[in-house]
Write an enzyme that holds these catalytic residues in place. Structure first.
Site, PDB file in Angstrom:
ATOM      1  N   GLU A  30      31.870  34.497  46.836  1.00  0.00           N
ATOM      2  CA  GLU A  30      32.873  35.243  46.211  1.00  0.00           C
ATOM      3  C   GLU A  30      32.377  35.468  44.540  1.00  0.00           C
ATOM      4  O   GLU A  30      32.222  34.490  43.836  1.00  0.00           O
ATOM      5  CB  GLU A  30      34.107  34.245  45.917  1.00  0.00           C
ATOM      6  CG  GLU A  30      35.222  35.013  45.201  1.00  0.00           C
ATOM      7  CD  GLU A  30      36.269  33.987  44.960  1.00  0.00           C
ATOM      8  OE1 GLU A  30      37.259  34.233  43.827  1.00  0.00           O
ATOM      9  OE2 GLU A  30      36.527  32.924  45.778  1.00  0.00           O
ATOM     10  N   ARG A  34      35.228  38.906  36.761  1.00  0.00           N
ATOM     11  CA  ARG A  34      35.433  38.889  35.304  1.00  0.00           C
ATOM     12  C   ARG A  34      34.230  39.301  34.362  1.00  0.00           C
ATOM     13  O   ARG A  34      34.601  38.976  33.157  1.00  0.00           O
ATOM     14  CB  ARG A  34      35.418  37.257  35.118  1.00  0.00           C
ATOM     15  CG  ARG A  34      36.929  36.614  35.760  1.00  0.00           C
ATOM     16  CD  ARG A  34      36.724  35.207  35.291  1.00  0.00           C
ATOM     17  NE  ARG A  34      37.193  34.466  36.774  1.00  0.00           N
ATOM     18  CZ  ARG A  34      37.023  33.174  36.981  1.00  0.00           C
ATOM     19  NH1 ARG A  34      36.025  32.493  36.299  1.00  0.00           N
ATOM     20  NH2 ARG A  34      37.192  32.732  38.062  1.00  0.00           N
ATOM     21  N   LYS A 118      45.485  30.869  48.992  1.00  0.00           N
ATOM     22  CA  LYS A 118      44.757  30.249  47.849  1.00  0.00           C
ATOM     23  C   LYS A 118      45.557  29.630  47.087  1.00  0.00           C
ATOM     24  O   LYS A 118      46.310  30.238  46.350  1.00  0.00           O
ATOM     25  CB  LYS A 118      43.733  31.005  47.260  1.00  0.00           C
ATOM     26  CG  LYS A 118      42.997  30.125  46.081  1.00  0.00           C
ATOM     27  CD  LYS A 118      42.105  31.057  45.223  1.00  0.00           C
ATOM     28  CE  LYS A 118      41.228  30.378  44.262  1.00  0.00           C
ATOM     29  NZ  LYS A 118      40.485  31.188  43.569  1.00  0.00           N
TER      30      LYS A 118
END
Length: 123
Positions: A30, A34, A118
């Site tokens: 993943e 950012r 999640k």
């Protein structure tokens, strides 16, 4: 059972990091959105390692759903579950793991057809 969340600060780090993880037996990554080079990192990892499963993390808008699909991401993870984000991922046929924090978040995600969620933040 292990999904490393990686932050790529420099594009040159992307493929070597993914290769090291793969050599260690981890074939799912993943890449968080950012950093400025995150989408390019996903593209480069997918090009160099097409058999690995590469996703985008920190997806927060419908526009980013389009961007991660264009980058070649296999899935996306979001820190939240807004109706617009859930709908966009569903319409684009992108596997999304929406972030949930409250029972209402969970119910909303389930109502949109999501089963894998999640817990966010997971501390």
């Amino acid at each position: 059972p292990v999904l490393p969340v990686i932050v790529i600060d420099e594009l040159s780090q992307a493929v070597p990091l993914a290769q090291a993880l793969s050599a260690g037996g981890i074939h799912v990554f993943e890449v968080t959105l950012r950093t400025a080079c995150a989408l390019e990192a996903i593209q480069e990892i997918k090009a160099a390692m097409p058999d690995c499963i590469t996703g985008a993390g920190t997806v927060t808008s419908p526009d980013q759903i389009d961007e991660v699909l264009k980058a070649g991401a296999d899935f996306a993870v979001s820190p939240g579950a807004t109706p617009a984000l859930l709908k966009a991922a569903s319409q684009q046929k992108l596997s999304l793991i929406p972030g949930v924090s409250t029972p209402s978040d969970v119910i909303q995600a389930i109502e949109h057809g999501y089963e894998l969620l999640k817990l966010f933040p997971a501390e």
